[in-house]
Motif scaffolding. Structure first.
Motif, PDB file in Angstrom:
ATOM      1  N   GLY A  76      -4.684   1.255  -4.722  1.00 31.96           N
ATOM      2  CA  GLY A  76      -5.540   0.572  -3.759  1.00 31.96           C
ATOM      3  C   GLY A  76      -4.862  -0.676  -3.220  1.00 31.96           C
ATOM      4  O   GLY A  76      -4.097  -1.352  -3.923  1.00 31.96           O
ATOM      5  N   LEU A  77      -5.152  -0.994  -1.967  1.00 26.82           N
ATOM      6  CA  LEU A  77      -4.521  -2.126  -1.286  1.00 26.82           C
ATOM      7  C   LEU A  77      -5.363  -3.390  -1.429  1.00 26.82           C
ATOM      8  O   LEU A  77      -6.562  -3.327  -1.710  1.00 26.82           O
ATOM      9  CB  LEU A  77      -4.328  -1.796   0.191  1.00 26.82           C
ATOM     10  CG  LEU A  77      -3.519  -0.529   0.489  1.00 26.82           C
ATOM     11  CD1 LEU A  77      -3.527  -0.229   1.981  1.00 26.82           C
ATOM     12  CD2 LEU A  77      -2.091  -0.651  -0.035  1.00 26.82           C
ATOM     13  N   VAL A 107      -8.375  -0.429   1.415  1.00 22.57           N
ATOM     14  CA  VAL A 107      -8.364  -1.750   0.780  1.00 22.57           C
ATOM     15  C   VAL A 107      -9.433  -1.773  -0.305  1.00 22.57           C
ATOM     16  O   VAL A 107     -10.630  -1.652  -0.020  1.00 22.57           O
ATOM     17  CB  VAL A 107      -8.620  -2.870   1.811  1.00 22.57           C
ATOM     18  CG1 VAL A 107      -8.709  -4.227   1.125  1.00 22.57           C
ATOM     19  CG2 VAL A 107      -7.517  -2.872   2.863  1.00 22.57           C
ATOM     20  N   THR A 108      -9.014  -1.948  -1.553  1.00 28.71           N
ATOM     21  CA  THR A 108      -9.942  -1.897  -2.680  1.00 28.71           C
ATOM     22  C   THR A 108     -10.152  -3.260  -3.340  1.00 28.71           C
ATOM     23  O   THR A 108     -10.943  -3.362  -4.287  1.00 28.71           O
ATOM     24  CB  THR A 108      -9.444  -0.900  -3.750  1.00 28.71           C
ATOM     25  OG1 THR A 108      -8.131  -1.301  -4.182  1.00 28.71           O
ATOM     26  CG2 THR A 108      -9.382   0.509  -3.178  1.00 28.71           C
ATOM     27  N   SER A 109      -9.458  -4.303  -2.864  1.00 32.62           N
ATOM     28  CA  SER A 109      -9.635  -5.658  -3.404  1.00 32.62           C
ATOM     29  C   SER A 109      -9.495  -6.657  -2.260  1.00 32.62           C
ATOM     30  O   SER A 109      -8.552  -6.555  -1.464  1.00 32.62           O
ATOM     31  CB  SER A 109      -8.589  -5.974  -4.471  1.00 32.62           C
ATOM     32  OG  SER A 109      -8.744  -5.175  -5.613  1.00 32.62           O
ATOM     33  N   VAL A 110     -10.428  -7.614  -2.187  1.00 30.36           N
ATOM     34  CA  VAL A 110     -10.355  -8.644  -1.154  1.00 30.36           C
ATOM     35  C   VAL A 110     -10.642 -10.011  -1.771  1.00 30.36           C
ATOM     36  O   VAL A 110     -11.385 -10.128  -2.741  1.00 30.36           O
ATOM     37  CB  VAL A 110     -11.345  -8.392   0.010  1.00 30.36           C
ATOM     38  CG1 VAL A 110     -11.041  -7.087   0.724  1.00 30.36           C
ATOM     39  CG2 VAL A 110     -12.794  -8.414  -0.494  1.00 30.36           C
ATOM     40  N   GLY A 368       1.222  -4.731  -0.495  1.00 28.87           N
ATOM     41  CA  GLY A 368      -0.235  -4.705  -0.466  1.00 28.87           C
ATOM     42  C   GLY A 368      -0.874  -4.296  -1.773  1.00 28.87           C
ATOM     43  O   GLY A 368      -2.080  -4.477  -1.946  1.00 28.87           O
ATOM     44  N   SER A 369      -0.105  -3.789  -2.705  1.00 30.02           N
ATOM     45  CA  SER A 369      -0.670  -3.327  -3.979  1.00 30.02           C
ATOM     46  C   SER A 369      -0.075  -4.106  -5.148  1.00 30.02           C
ATOM     47  O   SER A 369      -0.637  -5.114  -5.586  1.00 30.02           O
ATOM     48  CB  SER A 369      -0.447  -1.814  -4.139  1.00 30.02           C
ATOM     49  OG  SER A 369       0.917  -1.455  -3.968  1.00 30.02           O
ATOM     50  N   VAL A 394      -6.175   5.431  -3.652  1.00 31.00           N
ATOM     51  CA  VAL A 394      -6.400   5.854  -2.273  1.00 31.00           C
ATOM     52  C   VAL A 394      -5.645   7.154  -2.036  1.00 31.00           C
ATOM     53  O   VAL A 394      -4.435   7.236  -2.290  1.00 31.00           O
ATOM     54  CB  VAL A 394      -5.909   4.781  -1.272  1.00 31.00           C
ATOM     55  CG1 VAL A 394      -6.107   5.267   0.163  1.00 31.00           C
ATOM     56  CG2 VAL A 394      -6.630   3.463  -1.507  1.00 31.00           C
ATOM     57  N   LEU A 395      -6.352   8.159  -1.560  1.00 34.13           N
ATOM     58  CA  LEU A 395      -5.757   9.451  -1.241  1.00 34.13           C
ATOM     59  C   LEU A 395      -5.621   9.552   0.275  1.00 34.13           C
ATOM     60  O   LEU A 395      -6.611   9.414   1.003  1.00 34.13           O
ATOM     61  CB  LEU A 395      -6.628  10.583  -1.785  1.00 34.13           C
ATOM     62  CG  LEU A 395      -6.046  11.994  -1.755  1.00 34.13           C
ATOM     63  CD1 LEU A 395      -4.805  12.085  -2.631  1.00 34.13           C
ATOM     64  CD2 LEU A 395      -7.103  13.002  -2.230  1.00 34.13           C
ATOM     65  N   THR A 396      -4.398   9.761   0.728  1.00 31.26           N
ATOM     66  CA  THR A 396      -4.133   9.821   2.169  1.00 31.26           C
ATOM     67  C   THR A 396      -3.502  11.150   2.539  1.00 31.26           C
ATOM     68  O   THR A 396      -2.969  11.873   1.691  1.00 31.26           O
ATOM     69  CB  THR A 396      -3.172   8.702   2.618  1.00 31.26           C
ATOM     70  OG1 THR A 396      -1.824   9.064   2.284  1.00 31.26           O
ATOM     71  CG2 THR A 396      -3.521   7.372   1.978  1.00 31.26           C
TER      72      THR A 396
END
Length: 423
Positions: A76-77, A107-110, A368-369, A394-396
């Motif tokens: 996650g970014l 984006v999993t953390s802000v 980003g990670s 994150v699956l892309t």
């Protein structure tokens, strides 16, 4: 394939509790964020963490099996610098609505910088699909940056001496903030329409840092000048946001940053001149119809870039190249909330700009990670795909570690091992 069918059959025999607890992501290209090339593997999620990474893993009964063949799994970014409108914190539905664009961008953390200490307990009590929210208290100086509006003035604690800083921190820490944001630099790039504002001195900033570190939390500063960055480094700040825009970074600053292990979060997405910005189709697809219309209207104006904006943009880009060459940690943060920097979109735009400044797509994802997690002091718990790490995944589509535009093809997202809604 026979093995996958057998696992799926076994999954159907489990209890509902087991189905919620364990997930197997099968056959993805796993780009784990550690610097190693992607490889085909399975990832087992249990109890919110990555339980195992490998092939033909033994799984508990009731495991949900996801066939990720032909897709890529990345950590996650992070977006280390955002501002969200107050309306987002009204209730759980509002919280999800305002933060879901981040999830759609992977984006999993802000780091949220538009709250006060008194707001934090209420926000934490809301139950909604969101990224992990790192909530920061804000400190600055009277009439400094961060106090311009009635609301920001009300949520920014203002101090001018070390004694005031210690007293303010004692009060702020009662709310258990996740980090501290300090507006230490009020310089405005010589913009004639925006006069300079007061800045914080080094002893006052050092007092804030000392109290924050004693409490085990990180400090990020709003820093936009070469001298301001040196003051921040000497004060022991963990990272500077916005970066140096008045001159090229020099050997003294690089030496101070290395000595004090200070990181750099440039928020290039907010300084990129909008007059010349052209968005790719995959970027426009992230935006709402209103945002797309706004971008189309902007492109139709063909306005000239202000001289101070153009000079600053050139300096900021060169400074990224210099800091990368010096092996200074560069994280991803955007200042989302500023005009033209949209939620979720901003983080991918920031990373895209990094790829134009010497980062490979893989290095941009790592910024980003893994790197951003390290800047927050969380390298042992998040930022890579490895046994025991928090399952922010994150699956892309495609191979974003090789072709950056594939990063816009987010299919599914997990936060602490739980798949979140992208609706």
């Amino acid at each position: 394939m026979r093995w996958l069918m057998a696992v799926a059959a076994m999954a159907g025999a489990g209890s509902a509790q087991a189905q919620e607890r364990a997930t197997l992501i099968h056959g993805a290209r796993v780009f784990d964020g550690t610097g190693k090339p992607a490889k085909i593997a399975d990832v087992l999620i249990e109890d919110g963490k990555v339980a195992r990474v490998g092939k033909k893993l033994r799984v508990p009964e009731g495991t949900e099996v996801i066939d990720a063949t032909g897709m890529t799994l990345i950590p996650g970014l992070h977006d280390l610098h955002i501002h969200t409108r107050r309306e987002a914190f009204a209730d759980a539905a509002s919280l999800h609505r305002f933060y879901v664009p981040y999830l759609r961008a992977g984006v999993t953390s802000v780091n949220e910088f538009s709250v006060s200490g008194a707001m934090m307990a209420g926000i934490r009590a809301l139950q909604a699909d969101t990224p992990h929210l790192t909530l920061a208290v804000r400190l600055g100086v009277p009439d400094g940056h961060g106090t311009e509006s009635q609301f920001t003035n009300s949520i920014t604690i203002q101090v001018t001496t070390p004694a005031e800083a210690h007293a303010a921190m004692a009060g702020a820490l009662v709310f258990r903030p996740d980090m501290v944001k300090v507006f230490n630099d009020g310089w405005r790039y010589g913009d004639p329409d925006r006069p300079d504002r007061p800045s914080m001195d080094e002893p006052t900033l050092a007092a804030i840092v000392a109290d924050a570190h004693k409490a085990g939390i990180k400090v990020m500063t709003h820093t936009v000048t070469l001298e301001g960055a040196k003051i921040a480094a000497r004060a022991g700040v963990d990272s500077v946001a916005h970066g140096v825009g008045d001159g090229l970074v020099d050997a003294e600053l690089i030496g101070l940053m290395k000595k004090h292990h200070m990181a750099y979060v440039a928020t290039l997405a907010t300084y990129e001149p909008l007059e010349a910005r052209v968005l790719a189709p995959e970027e426009l697809a992230l935006l709402t119809p209103d945002q797309q219309a706004r971008e189309a209207a902007r492109q139709g104006k063909a306005e000239a870039i202000a001289p101070y904006d153009s000079k600053r943009w050139s300096i900021m880009r060169e400074n990224i190249r210099r800091l990368k060459a010096a092996r200074i940690r560069i994280g991803v943060g955007t200042d989302t909330g500023i005009e033209g920097v949209y939620p979720g979109f901003g983080a991918l735009r920031e990373m895209r700009i990094l790829t134009e400044l010497g980062f490979t797509p893989a290095e941009a994802i790592e910024a980003g990670s893994r790197v951003s997690a390290d800047i927050m002091g969380r390298k042992r718990s998040e930022g890579v795909i490895r046994k025991g790490m928090r399952a922010d995944l994150v699956l892309t589509g495609g191979a974003p570690d090789m072709t950056f535009r594939d990063l816009y093809s987010v299919k599914r997202v997990w936060v602490s091992g739980r798949e979140v809604s992208l609706d």
